[in-house]
Design a protein around this motif. Sequence first.
Motif, PDB file in Angstrom:
ATOM      1  N   ALA A  99     -69.928   3.835 -35.278  1.00 54.00           N
ATOM      2  CA  ALA A  99     -70.593   5.067 -34.839  1.00 54.00           C
ATOM      3  C   ALA A  99     -69.926   5.646 -33.604  1.00 54.00           C
ATOM      4  CB  ALA A  99     -72.070   4.787 -34.579  1.00 54.00           C
ATOM      5  N   ALA A 100     -69.734   4.813 -32.589  1.00 53.44           N
ATOM      6  CA  ALA A 100     -69.104   5.294 -31.358  1.00 53.44           C
ATOM      7  C   ALA A 100     -67.674   5.733 -31.622  1.00 53.44           C
ATOM      8  CB  ALA A 100     -69.138   4.203 -30.293  1.00 53.44           C
ATOM      9  N   GLY A 101     -66.985   5.023 -32.521  1.00 54.37           N
ATOM     10  CA  GLY A 101     -65.606   5.369 -32.826  1.00 54.37           C
ATOM     11  C   GLY A 101     -65.475   6.776 -33.365  1.00 54.37           C
ATOM     12  N   ASP A 102     -66.360   7.180 -34.277  1.00 59.05           N
ATOM     13  CA  ASP A 102     -66.300   8.529 -34.842  1.00 59.05           C
ATOM     14  C   ASP A 102     -66.487   9.585 -33.754  1.00 59.05           C
ATOM     15  OD1 ASP A 102     -65.915   7.504 -37.361  1.00 59.05           O
ATOM     16  OD2 ASP A 102     -68.023   7.696 -37.962  1.00 59.05           O
ATOM     17  N   VAL A 103     -67.458   9.364 -32.876  1.00 58.63           N
ATOM     18  CA  VAL A 103     -67.730  10.327 -31.805  1.00 58.63           C
ATOM     19  C   VAL A 103     -66.573  10.382 -30.820  1.00 58.63           C
ATOM     20  CG1 VAL A 103     -69.225  10.815 -29.828  1.00 58.63           C
ATOM     21  CG2 VAL A 103     -70.227  10.180 -32.030  1.00 58.63           C
ATOM     22  N   LEU A 104     -66.047   9.229 -30.452  1.00 60.49           N
ATOM     23  CA  LEU A 104     -64.986   9.206 -29.443  1.00 60.49           C
ATOM     24  C   LEU A 104     -63.662   9.707 -29.988  1.00 60.49           C
ATOM     25  CD1 LEU A 104     -65.872   5.916 -27.556  1.00 60.49           C
ATOM     26  CD2 LEU A 104     -66.185   8.275 -26.790  1.00 60.49           C
ATOM     27  N   ARG A 105     -63.410   9.517 -31.272  1.00 59.10           N
ATOM     28  CA  ARG A 105     -62.191  10.105 -31.836  1.00 59.10           C
ATOM     29  C   ARG A 105     -62.280  11.636 -31.807  1.00 59.10           C
ATOM     30  NH1 ARG A 105     -62.100   5.212 -34.537  1.00 59.10           N
ATOM     31  NH2 ARG A 105     -63.755   5.783 -35.999  1.00 59.10           N
ATOM     32  N   ALA A 106     -63.475  12.162 -32.053  1.00 58.34           N
ATOM     33  CA  ALA A 106     -63.652  13.611 -31.901  1.00 58.34           C
ATOM     34  C   ALA A 106     -63.517  14.011 -30.438  1.00 58.34           C
ATOM     35  CB  ALA A 106     -65.027  14.020 -32.445  1.00 58.34           C
ATOM     36  N   ALA A 107     -64.114  13.227 -29.552  1.00 55.15           N
ATOM     37  CA  ALA A 107     -64.038  13.535 -28.120  1.00 55.15           C
ATOM     38  C   ALA A 107     -62.599  13.517 -27.625  1.00 55.15           C
ATOM     39  CB  ALA A 107     -64.880  12.535 -27.325  1.00 55.15           C
ATOM     40  N   ASP A 108     -61.789  12.586 -28.132  1.00 55.37           N
ATOM     41  CA  ASP A 108     -60.375  12.545 -27.760  1.00 55.37           C
ATOM     42  C   ASP A 108     -59.696  13.879 -28.062  1.00 55.37           C
ATOM     43  OD1 ASP A 108     -60.441   9.918 -26.858  1.00 55.37           O
ATOM     44  OD2 ASP A 108     -59.800   9.070 -28.775  1.00 55.37           O
ATOM     45  N   GLU A 109     -60.010  14.437 -29.245  1.00 57.00           N
ATOM     46  CA  GLU A 109     -59.391  15.700 -29.635  1.00 57.00           C
ATOM     47  C   GLU A 109     -59.877  16.848 -28.757  1.00 57.00           C
ATOM     48  OE1 GLU A 109     -56.995  15.778 -31.781  1.00 57.00           O
ATOM     49  OE2 GLU A 109     -57.276  13.638 -32.186  1.00 57.00           O
ATOM     50  N   ILE A 110     -61.162  16.852 -28.443  1.00 59.41           N
ATOM     51  CA  ILE A 110     -61.730  17.940 -27.634  1.00 59.41           C
ATOM     52  C   ILE A 110     -61.184  17.874 -26.209  1.00 59.41           C
ATOM     53  CG2 ILE A 110     -63.858  19.005 -26.819  1.00 59.41           C
ATOM     54  CD1 ILE A 110     -65.195  17.450 -29.247  1.00 59.41           C
ATOM     55  N   VAL A 111     -61.111  16.668 -25.651  1.00 58.32           N
ATOM     56  CA  VAL A 111     -60.543  16.513 -24.314  1.00 58.32           C
ATOM     57  C   VAL A 111     -59.121  17.062 -24.282  1.00 58.32           C
ATOM     58  CG1 VAL A 111     -59.669  14.817 -22.655  1.00 58.32           C
ATOM     59  CG2 VAL A 111     -61.979  14.579 -23.564  1.00 58.32           C
ATOM     60  N   TRP A 112     -58.316  16.681 -25.282  1.00 57.93           N
ATOM     61  CA  TRP A 112     -56.926  17.148 -25.293  1.00 57.93           C
ATOM     62  C   TRP A 112     -56.858  18.671 -25.429  1.00 57.93           C
ATOM     63  CZ3 TRP A 112     -52.585  15.272 -23.683  1.00 57.93           C
ATOM     64  CH2 TRP A 112     -51.384  15.864 -24.056  1.00 57.93           C
ATOM     65  N   SER A 113     -57.731  19.237 -26.256  1.00 60.26           N
ATOM     66  CA  SER A 113     -57.765  20.681 -26.453  1.00 60.26           C
ATOM     67  C   SER A 113     -58.090  21.407 -25.153  1.00 60.26           C
ATOM     68  CB  SER A 113     -58.809  21.019 -27.521  1.00 60.26           C
ATOM     69  OG  SER A 113     -58.916  22.408 -27.715  1.00 60.26           O
ATOM     70  N   CYS A 114     -59.042  20.879 -24.395  1.00 60.62           N
ATOM     71  CA  CYS A 114     -59.445  21.504 -23.127  1.00 60.62           C
ATOM     72  C   CYS A 114     -58.462  21.191 -22.001  1.00 60.62           C
ATOM     73  CB  CYS A 114     -60.842  21.014 -22.722  1.00 60.62           C
ATOM     74  SG  CYS A 114     -62.173  21.493 -23.843  1.00 60.62           S
ATOM     75  N   TRP A 115     -57.701  20.117 -22.152  1.00 59.49           N
ATOM     76  CA  TRP A 115     -56.828  19.622 -21.078  1.00 59.49           C
ATOM     77  C   TRP A 115     -55.415  20.191 -21.170  1.00 59.49           C
ATOM     78  CZ3 TRP A 115     -57.510  17.004 -16.680  1.00 59.49           C
ATOM     79  CH2 TRP A 115     -56.455  16.294 -16.113  1.00 59.49           C
ATOM     80  N   ALA A 116     -54.816  20.106 -22.334  1.00 62.92           N
ATOM     81  CA  ALA A 116     -53.397  20.446 -22.469  1.00 62.92           C
ATOM     82  C   ALA A 116     -53.140  21.948 -22.320  1.00 62.92           C
ATOM     83  CB  ALA A 116     -52.867  19.951 -23.810  1.00 62.92           C
ATOM     84  N   GLU A 117     -54.060  22.774 -22.817  1.00 64.70           N
ATOM     85  CA  GLU A 117     -53.819  24.216 -22.775  1.00 64.70           C
ATOM     86  C   GLU A 117     -53.673  24.742 -21.345  1.00 64.70           C
ATOM     87  OE1 GLU A 117     -55.596  27.073 -25.714  1.00 64.70           O
ATOM     88  OE2 GLU A 117     -56.721  27.651 -23.912  1.00 64.70           O
ATOM     89  N   PRO A 118     -54.572  24.402 -20.404  1.00 64.22           N
ATOM     90  CA  PRO A 118     -54.366  24.871 -19.030  1.00 64.22           C
ATOM     91  C   PRO A 118     -53.041  24.396 -18.427  1.00 64.22           C
ATOM     92  CG  PRO A 118     -56.620  24.146 -19.315  1.00 64.22           C
ATOM     93  CD  PRO A 118     -55.887  23.744 -20.553  1.00 64.22           C
ATOM     94  N   PHE A 119     -52.639  23.160 -18.724  1.00 61.22           N
ATOM     95  CA  PHE A 119     -51.363  22.681 -18.201  1.00 61.22           C
ATOM     96  C   PHE A 119     -50.197  23.468 -18.791  1.00 61.22           C
ATOM     97  CE2 PHE A 119     -53.710  18.986 -16.732  1.00 61.22           C
ATOM     98  CZ  PHE A 119     -53.034  18.655 -15.567  1.00 61.22           C
ATOM     99  N   ARG A 120     -50.251  23.735 -20.080  1.00 62.82           N
ATOM    100  CA  ARG A 120     -49.170  24.496 -20.705  1.00 62.82           C
ATOM    101  C   ARG A 120     -49.101  25.903 -20.148  1.00 62.82           C
ATOM    102  NH1 ARG A 120     -49.847  22.731 -27.098  1.00 62.82           N
ATOM    103  NH2 ARG A 120     -49.464  20.492 -26.787  1.00 62.82           N
ATOM    104  N   ASN A 121     -50.246  26.531 -19.952  1.00 63.65           N
ATOM    105  CA  ASN A 121     -50.245  27.887 -19.419  1.00 63.65           C
ATOM    106  C   ASN A 121     -49.800  27.914 -17.961  1.00 63.65           C
ATOM    107  OD1 ASN A 121     -51.070  28.997 -21.839  1.00 63.65           O
ATOM    108  ND2 ASN A 121     -53.240  28.941 -21.324  1.00 63.65           N
ATOM    109  N   ALA A 122     -50.220  26.923 -17.184  1.00 63.70           N
ATOM    110  CA  ALA A 122     -49.749  26.842 -15.801  1.00 63.70           C
ATOM    111  C   ALA A 122     -48.247  26.615 -15.761  1.00 63.70           C
ATOM    112  CB  ALA A 122     -50.477  25.714 -15.071  1.00 63.70           C
ATOM    113  N   GLY A 123     -47.728  25.945 -16.789  1.00 62.26           N
ATOM    114  CA  GLY A 123     -46.303  25.671 -16.854  1.00 62.26           C
ATOM    115  C   GLY A 123     -45.451  26.899 -17.103  1.00 62.26           C
ATOM    116  N   ARG A 124     -46.055  28.016 -17.486  1.00 64.90           N
ATOM    117  CA  ARG A 124     -45.273  29.244 -17.653  1.00 64.90           C
ATOM    118  C   ARG A 124     -44.665  29.678 -16.334  1.00 64.90           C
ATOM    119  NH1 ARG A 124     -49.959  32.477 -21.084  1.00 64.90           N
ATOM    120  NH2 ARG A 124     -49.885  31.180 -22.970  1.00 64.90           N
ATOM    121  N   ASP A 125     -45.429  29.488 -15.252  1.00 65.76           N
ATOM    122  CA  ASP A 125     -44.929  29.839 -13.926  1.00 65.76           C
ATOM    123  C   ASP A 125     -44.211  28.667 -13.261  1.00 65.76           C
ATOM    124  OD1 ASP A 125     -46.107  32.381 -14.158  1.00 65.76           O
ATOM    125  OD2 ASP A 125     -48.016  31.613 -13.427  1.00 65.76           O
TER     126      ASP A 125
END
Length: 462
Positions: A99-125
Amino acid sequence: MRVEQSCRRIDRLRETIADWVARRQAADALQQYQTQLATLGAVLGGCLADLRAVVDAVPGGQPAPGVFGLCRDNDQRVELVRKLFEHYRTRFDQRDTPAAGDVLRAADEIVWSCWAEPFRNAGRDRPDLPIAAAPLPYLEPGYAAAAIPRLAPSSDLETPADDDVLQRSLALLPLPLLALPALCLDDPWWLVCVGHEVGHHLEYDLTGDLTVLAAFAEEVEAASLRAGAARPDRWRSWSREIFADVCSVLSMGPAAVHAVAQLELDDEQRMLDSQRAHHPPPLVRTGLLIEVARQLGVDAGAAAGPVDPGRVPAVTAEVDVARAVAAAALAAPLGGHGPLSRYYDWEPAVYADRGLLWNMSEGLLGKAPLAVRPRLRSARLLTAAAATAWRQVASIADPGRREALRRDLAGRYLAEVPRSREEGTRSARMAGASAPAVVQTELTDLLLRAGSGATVDRQVAA
């Protein structure tokens, strides 16, 4: 014999850590946590090697009492290393339960989605800006989610009141955590809170030098002063939560407003509570979130449900201040790194009537085909869509039908999030003061000084 006993203890723990790191790295196919795992293995394994050298260096022929005392002190240091290891192992290993595995695998994806995009956009400058190690989501008892930044480690470990060695050790290891409430096991759309908690981590880590933290606090205080706030200093004290709230809207849209309204809803007296140290009064906070969405081109008033700041005269002035703060938060430069709104690929059309989010929501409810492109933002948009779909399900009067649809929605959502992930592997980097060799040296020194009876400075290591 006593020296051999200490050495066996160290060798067994080193082997346990190395085997665990290898197993977790093999399971991390997308390499989202390779940096964190490699750092844990290198730092803790290296620290144990240093501690083994301490007992290996015991001179032959020394009287037994001195040998036993030295080994005992060193064994206690080793057990602190074990506690550090277990602190992280238990959080990673929650993924191994169904049960926890299913939720945390989804959470892993959501964290990366919210995390990587700001870094990539900040990397433009700043093309040289690396993506820092993403926070590790895990489940723990609690009413709401919580961010545990790398410079503000968890306080859930039992340590004597006069001994902060373990807490300082956690501060040395640059492994941010994100605690999720167990509520997510039954109602996984509450992973919408990840947008807010990742915002806290971004404020610490996006530039690597904490300039965003200070610059945003100054902007909030200045904006509130211009808007006529009676206590601009209080708005400054709320700035960290305001930053995370703005991030939550930028990452989740109106679903972030709905989540806060649900978490904060109470009788009017409590909704007007102005004595909270870190958050504005609930009505003011909700008004701020609605205003952020409005300035981004989206009407989020309906998402707040029964929470309507505009109907309460007692908070009208503060909501006016919140409007000015929202504008400053979205537009003002943050320590030379650009406005917060630039960190996210915001598209108002996604949240429009019968737009992409509505289509996702209908698909999650089984009312229409669900076709989600594998993109970086898909995981968080699916989460916002699931939260929107749940609002429909929650309005169903019949308990049996409501429960059946809740189960269907949860299952469909948790299955779809991993399928929506962006193709390719993920990488992060720890550099400078956080490099494993530097951390290992600092951790060994901390343990040796503490074990020798030396006074340990209580200033958290940065």
